[in-house]
Design a protein around this motif. Structure first.
Motif, PDB file in Angstrom:
ATOM      1  N   ILE A   1      16.177  15.930  10.331  1.00 23.52           N
ATOM      2  CA  ILE A   1      15.566  16.939  10.815  1.00 23.52           C
ATOM      3  C   ILE A   1      14.347  16.404  11.387  1.00 23.52           C
ATOM      4  O   ILE A   1      13.719  15.329  10.914  1.00 23.52           O
ATOM      5  CB  ILE A   1      15.115  17.648   9.535  1.00 23.52           C
ATOM      6  CG1 ILE A   1      16.309  18.780   9.169  1.00 23.52           C
ATOM      7  CG2 ILE A   1      13.804  18.732  10.228  1.00 23.52           C
ATOM      8  CD1 ILE A   1      15.937  19.706   8.370  1.00 23.52           C
ATOM      9  N   ILE A   2      14.201  16.806  12.624  1.00 23.14           N
ATOM     10  CA  ILE A   2      13.019  16.201  13.247  1.00 23.14           C
ATOM     11  C   ILE A   2      11.876  17.353  13.406  1.00 23.14           C
ATOM     12  O   ILE A   2      12.226  18.325  13.960  1.00 23.14           O
ATOM     13  CB  ILE A   2      13.254  15.808  14.822  1.00 23.14           C
ATOM     14  CG1 ILE A   2      14.491  14.700  14.753  1.00 23.14           C
ATOM     15  CG2 ILE A   2      12.038  15.100  15.500  1.00 23.14           C
ATOM     16  CD1 ILE A   2      14.870  14.421  15.955  1.00 23.14           C
TER      17      ILE A   2
ATOM     18  N   LYS B   1       7.950  24.012   8.268  1.00 23.93           N
ATOM     19  CA  LYS B   1       9.012  24.996   9.200  1.00 23.93           C
ATOM     20  C   LYS B   1       8.600  24.598  10.620  1.00 23.93           C
ATOM     21  O   LYS B   1       9.259  25.213  11.288  1.00 23.93           O
ATOM     22  CB  LYS B   1       8.432  26.569   8.811  1.00 23.93           C
ATOM     23  CG  LYS B   1       8.459  26.776   7.254  1.00 23.93           C
ATOM     24  CD  LYS B   1       9.868  26.869   6.664  1.00 23.93           C
ATOM     25  CE  LYS B   1      10.014  27.119   5.475  1.00 23.93           C
ATOM     26  NZ  LYS B   1      11.282  26.214   4.988  1.00 23.93           N
ATOM     27  N   ASP B   2       7.873  23.638  10.921  1.00 25.39           N
ATOM     28  CA  ASP B   2       7.792  23.219  12.296  1.00 25.39           C
ATOM     29  C   ASP B   2       8.883  22.404  12.662  1.00 25.39           C
ATOM     30  O   ASP B   2       8.570  21.277  13.263  1.00 25.39           O
ATOM     31  CB  ASP B   2       6.414  22.730  12.665  1.00 25.39           C
ATOM     32  CG  ASP B   2       5.992  21.385  11.817  1.00 25.39           C
ATOM     33  OD1 ASP B   2       6.837  21.224  10.835  1.00 25.39           O
ATOM     34  OD2 ASP B   2       5.259  20.716  12.119  1.00 25.39           O
ATOM     35  N   ILE B   3      10.019  22.766  12.714  1.00 22.04           N
ATOM     36  CA  ILE B   3      11.183  22.198  12.949  1.00 22.04           C
ATOM     37  C   ILE B   3      11.624  22.050  14.420  1.00 22.04           C
ATOM     38  O   ILE B   3      11.698  23.266  14.988  1.00 22.04           O
ATOM     39  CB  ILE B   3      12.606  22.661  12.111  1.00 22.04           C
ATOM     40  CG1 ILE B   3      12.282  22.340  10.633  1.00 22.04           C
ATOM     41  CG2 ILE B   3      13.801  21.983  12.668  1.00 22.04           C
ATOM     42  CD1 ILE B   3      13.195  23.262   9.645  1.00 22.04           C
TER      43      ILE B   3
ATOM     44  N   VAL C   1      20.488  21.462   5.031  1.00 17.68           N
ATOM     45  CA  VAL C   1      20.216  22.895   5.109  1.00 17.68           C
ATOM     46  C   VAL C   1      19.261  23.381   4.275  1.00 17.68           C
ATOM     47  O   VAL C   1      18.495  24.319   4.468  1.00 17.68           O
ATOM     48  CB  VAL C   1      21.746  23.400   4.698  1.00 17.68           C
ATOM     49  CG1 VAL C   1      21.642  25.136   4.719  1.00 17.68           C
ATOM     50  CG2 VAL C   1      22.592  23.085   5.974  1.00 17.68           C
ATOM     51  N   SER C   2      19.318  22.678   3.084  1.00 15.65           N
ATOM     52  CA  SER C   2      18.481  23.209   1.929  1.00 15.65           C
ATOM     53  C   SER C   2      16.913  22.918   2.141  1.00 15.65           C
ATOM     54  O   SER C   2      16.140  23.880   2.107  1.00 15.65           O
ATOM     55  CB  SER C   2      18.781  22.248   0.473  1.00 15.65           C
ATOM     56  OG  SER C   2      19.802  22.402   0.266  1.00 15.65           O
ATOM     57  N   PHE C   3      16.763  21.995   3.096  1.00 17.47           N
ATOM     58  CA  PHE C   3      15.339  21.821   3.415  1.00 17.47           C
ATOM     59  C   PHE C   3      14.736  22.776   4.296  1.00 17.47           C
ATOM     60  O   PHE C   3      13.674  23.316   4.224  1.00 17.47           O
ATOM     61  CB  PHE C   3      15.218  20.600   4.407  1.00 17.47           C
ATOM     62  CG  PHE C   3      13.671  20.308   5.274  1.00 17.47           C
ATOM     63  CD1 PHE C   3      13.209  19.328   4.268  1.00 17.47           C
ATOM     64  CD2 PHE C   3      13.432  20.796   6.338  1.00 17.47           C
ATOM     65  CE1 PHE C   3      11.966  18.811   4.875  1.00 17.47           C
ATOM     66  CE2 PHE C   3      12.024  20.435   6.565  1.00 17.47           C
ATOM     67  CZ  PHE C   3      11.301  19.618   5.980  1.00 17.47           C
ATOM     68  N   THR C   4      15.593  23.671   5.004  1.00 21.30           N
ATOM     69  CA  THR C   4      15.407  24.781   6.079  1.00 21.30           C
ATOM     70  C   THR C   4      15.144  25.860   5.060  1.00 21.30           C
ATOM     71  O   THR C   4      14.479  26.992   5.479  1.00 21.30           O
ATOM     72  CB  THR C   4      16.432  24.983   6.845  1.00 21.30           C
ATOM     73  OG1 THR C   4      17.358  25.701   6.269  1.00 21.30           O
ATOM     74  CG2 THR C   4      16.602  23.713   7.841  1.00 21.30           C
TER      75      THR C   4
END
Length: 182
Positions: A56-57, A84-86, A74-77
């Motif tokens: 994830i960047i 949340k600034d993905i 996926v868990s991270f999201t």
């Protein structure tokens, strides 16, 4: 009075016509997997784990957050305490991977466009049930026919599959064990 209303409407139209939508920023490209990549939740080298990986960047980040499994990305999201600034989420395309043990260093696909096999007999990093990503729906269906499971899109991955009881004991902790981007 009618003249004032018409004049205000015209002025408003001209003002709105001058507004331009903010430009869409392009998604940053994925990083190649290297020996230095350490998993966010396990703190271990990603190359020590079989199966698909994730990265994830974040907006403005100079390096990705690495995950030893696609499921952890996926868990991270889904975790409320994670940023949340993905800017981008990438997962290994297992349809172009050399093998389960060698998922590839540069065969990344946009996680939100991937086709996932969930509930298969294959387990990812740390031995947890995996969300096995594929760029091609046909490749995902072939994998599911061989290893069990069902094909779903990113938004259809059940939350409890990656965070709940079916995620076994490899549920990511609520805090960062990897020291940030590790």
């Amino acid at each position: 009075m009618k003249f004032v209303t018409v004049a205000l409407a015209l002025i408003g139209s001209f003002l709105l016509a001058g507004c331009k939508p903010e430009p869409q920023t392009a998604m940053p490209p994925p990083f190649a997997l290297t020996q230095e990549a350490m998993g966010r939740y396990c703190g271990m080298n990603l190359l020590e784990h079989d199966g698909p990986k994730g990265q994830i960047i974040l907006v403005g980040a100079l390096e990705p957050i690495w995950f030893s499994s696609a499921r952890d990305a996926v868990s991270f999201t889904l975790l409320p305490e994670e940023p949340k600034d993905i800017a981008a989420i990438y997962v290994s395309d297992m349809g172009s991977a050399e093998s389960w043990e060698q998922p590839g260093a540069e065969n990344w696909i946009d996680a939100r466009r991937a086709h996932y096999v969930i509930g298969s007999a294959r387990h990812g990093g740390m031995g947890a049930p995996e969300t096995v990503p594929f760029a091609s729906e046909d490749a995902a269906r072939k994998f599911a026919a061989q290893h069990g499971g069902r094909v779903v899109g990113f938004d259809a991955i059940p939350t409890d599959y990656v965070l709940g009881e079916s995620a076994d004991t490899a549920q990511p902790p609520a805090h960062d064990m990897g020291g940030g981007h590790g």
